[in-house]
Design a protein around this motif. Structure first.
Motif, PDB file in Angstrom:
ATOM      1  N   GLY A   1       0.801  -1.225   0.000  1.00 44.10           N
ATOM      2  CA  GLY A   1       0.000   0.000   0.000  1.00 44.10           C
ATOM      3  C   GLY A   1       0.832   1.272   0.000  1.00 44.10           C
ATOM      4  N   LEU A   2       1.777   1.368   0.925  1.00 42.81           N
ATOM      5  CA  LEU A   2       2.616   2.557   1.010  1.00 42.81           C
ATOM      6  C   LEU A   2       3.496   2.694  -0.227  1.00 42.81           C
ATOM      7  N   LYS A   3       4.041   1.561  -0.666  1.00 41.86           N
ATOM      8  CA  LYS A   3       4.901   1.593  -1.862  1.00 41.86           C
ATOM      9  C   LYS A   3       4.120   2.061  -3.084  1.00 41.86           C
ATOM     10  N   ASN A   4       2.904   1.541  -3.274  1.00 43.46           N
ATOM     11  CA  ASN A   4       2.114   1.921  -4.442  1.00 43.46           C
ATOM     12  C   ASN A   4       1.654   3.372  -4.377  1.00 43.46           C
ATOM     13  N   THR A   5       1.331   3.845  -3.185  1.00 43.02           N
ATOM     14  CA  THR A   5       0.943   5.254  -3.051  1.00 43.02           C
ATOM     15  C   THR A   5       2.087   6.169  -3.491  1.00 43.02           C
ATOM     16  N   ILE A   6       3.288   5.862  -3.042  1.00 38.48           N
ATOM     17  CA  ILE A   6       4.458   6.653  -3.452  1.00 38.48           C
ATOM     18  C   ILE A   6       4.705   6.501  -4.952  1.00 38.48           C
ATOM     19  N   PHE A   7       4.562   5.278  -5.467  1.00 38.49           N
ATOM     20  CA  PHE A   7       4.791   5.022  -6.894  1.00 38.49           C
ATOM     21  C   PHE A   7       3.798   5.801  -7.750  1.00 38.49           C
ATOM     22  N   TYR A   8       2.504   5.748  -7.400  1.00 36.99           N
ATOM     23  CA  TYR A   8       1.499   6.479  -8.173  1.00 36.99           C
ATOM     24  C   TYR A   8       1.759   7.988  -8.125  1.00 36.99           C
ATOM     25  N   THR A   9       2.199   8.471  -6.974  1.00 36.75           N
ATOM     26  CA  THR A   9       2.488   9.897  -6.850  1.00 36.75           C
ATOM     27  C   THR A   9       3.657  10.300  -7.737  1.00 36.75           C
ATOM     28  N   VAL A  10       4.712   9.496  -7.723  1.00 35.03           N
ATOM     29  CA  VAL A  10       5.927   9.830  -8.480  1.00 35.03           C
ATOM     30  C   VAL A  10       5.656   9.824  -9.981  1.00 35.03           C
ATOM     31  N   ILE A  11       5.004   8.773 -10.491  1.00 32.61           N
ATOM     32  CA  ILE A  11       4.788   8.703 -11.935  1.00 32.61           C
ATOM     33  C   ILE A  11       3.795   9.770 -12.397  1.00 32.61           C
ATOM     34  N   SER A  12       2.799  10.083 -11.565  1.00 27.35           N
ATOM     35  CA  SER A  12       1.838  11.128 -11.936  1.00 27.35           C
ATOM     36  C   SER A  12       2.501  12.497 -11.941  1.00 27.35           C
ATOM     37  N   PHE A  13       3.367  12.734 -10.957  1.00 29.38           N
ATOM     38  CA  PHE A  13       4.052  14.020 -10.913  1.00 29.38           C
ATOM     39  C   PHE A  13       5.030  14.163 -12.068  1.00 29.38           C
ATOM     40  N   ALA A  14       5.741  13.089 -12.394  1.00 26.04           N
ATOM     41  CA  ALA A  14       6.686  13.152 -13.512  1.00 26.04           C
ATOM     42  C   ALA A  14       5.965  13.475 -14.813  1.00 26.04           C
ATOM     43  N   PHE A  15       4.851  12.789 -15.062  1.00 25.05           N
ATOM     44  CA  PHE A  15       4.075  13.063 -16.265  1.00 25.05           C
ATOM     45  C   PHE A  15       3.502  14.483 -16.234  1.00 25.05           C
ATOM     46  N   GLY A  16       2.970  14.877 -15.079  1.00 23.63           N
ATOM     47  CA  GLY A  16       2.394  16.219 -14.952  1.00 23.63           C
ATOM     48  C   GLY A  16       3.423  17.316 -15.103  1.00 23.63           C
TER      49      GLY A  16
END
Length: 261
Positions: free
Chosen positions: A55-70
């Motif tokens: 859970g914690l790993k995926n939350t960080i992962f989703y945040t990082v990839i979304s921010f990079a794309f954004g």
């Protein structure tokens, strides 16, 4: 009464009222039910260690990839809004206003259910999350970066051009690096917002290996006899991410203020 006496009296009254409200709340609470609803930590054994390593790993992962794309999309939009070619400005303005004006949950639903039906293909859920949250964040990042780009003194660009440097090279090597330094504090706040928005990903449905913190919390409420405690723990993990980011943002802000002085 003198001005200082009135100020002290007002402060005393506020303190007394605050204490009275706290005491009333403490007396009104049913502490047994409160403990069951929010502090049944002993019932959470089945949620660990998956809540951390998944859970914690995926939350960080989703945040990082979304921010990079954004970030990439936001930079492109910011440059388009500053372009001399009018259609670029119109497109960027319409894009920014559209994605700033609709809720992120609607964009997630569109990418998770609408677009796959329209194109007849299914995309991996991390891709849907990255595109949906990244597009929403890019609208805000674009405005932040545009303000940063415009804050860089024009004299620096003019000096680079006078030395024979092409406009694109002056933008890439001189203006954009300085703009990023200017917008670091608000950009850090955007990462915090994205971290919280990643909690909306549960609406798309996902396998257990793709669960994020909120999904673990919701499932814990349904499967464990622990009241809302699973969501309380999920909220604590969000704080583990967001509080350090807030401290970093404050540090950037104080450094920026010292630089301006």
């Amino acid at each position: 009464m003198t001005t200082s006496q009135r100020a002290r009296l007002s402060k005393t009254i506020q303190i007394v009222l605050f204490i009275a409200i706290i005491v009333a709340l403490v007396l009104a609470l049913d502490w047994d039910k409160t403990r069951y609803a929010f502090f049944s930590f002993e019932e959470l054994g089945p949620m660990f260690p998956d809540m951390i390593i998944v859970g914690l790993k995926n939350t960080i992962f989703y945040t990082v990839i979304s921010f990079a794309f954004g970030l990439v999309a936001g930079l492109l939009l910011a440059l388009m809004k500053m372009a001399s070619f009018a259609p670029y400005r119109w497109f960027a303005t319409a894009f920014v206003e559209f994605f700033r004006g609709i809720p992120a949950i609607l964009v997630l639903l569109a990418f998770g259910f609408g677009l796959p039906q329209a194109f007849g293909t299914l995309w991996p859920q991390p891709v849907n999350i990255m595109l949906a949250l990244g597009l929403v964040s890019s609208a805000y990042i674009a405005e932040t970066l545009r303000a940063g780009l415009q804050a860089v003194p024009k004299g620096q660009t003019e000096a680079a051009r006078s030395l024979g440097m092409p406009a694109w090279r002056a933008m890439v090597t001189i203006v954009i690096p300085q703009a990023f330094k200017i917008v670091l504090p608000p950009m850090t706040n955007e990462v915090i917002l994205l971290t919280k928005d990643s909690s909306l990903a549960f609406i798309l449905g996902m396998s257990i290996t793709q669960y994020e913190l909120t999904k673990f919390g919701r499932d814990g409420i349904q499967s464990l006899d622990a009241g809302l405690t699973p969501l309380v723990v999920a909220g604590m993990f969000y704080l583990v991410i967001t509080i350090p980011l807030s401290l970093v943002a404050r540090k950037f802000e104080s450094r920026s203020a010292r630089t301006k002085r």
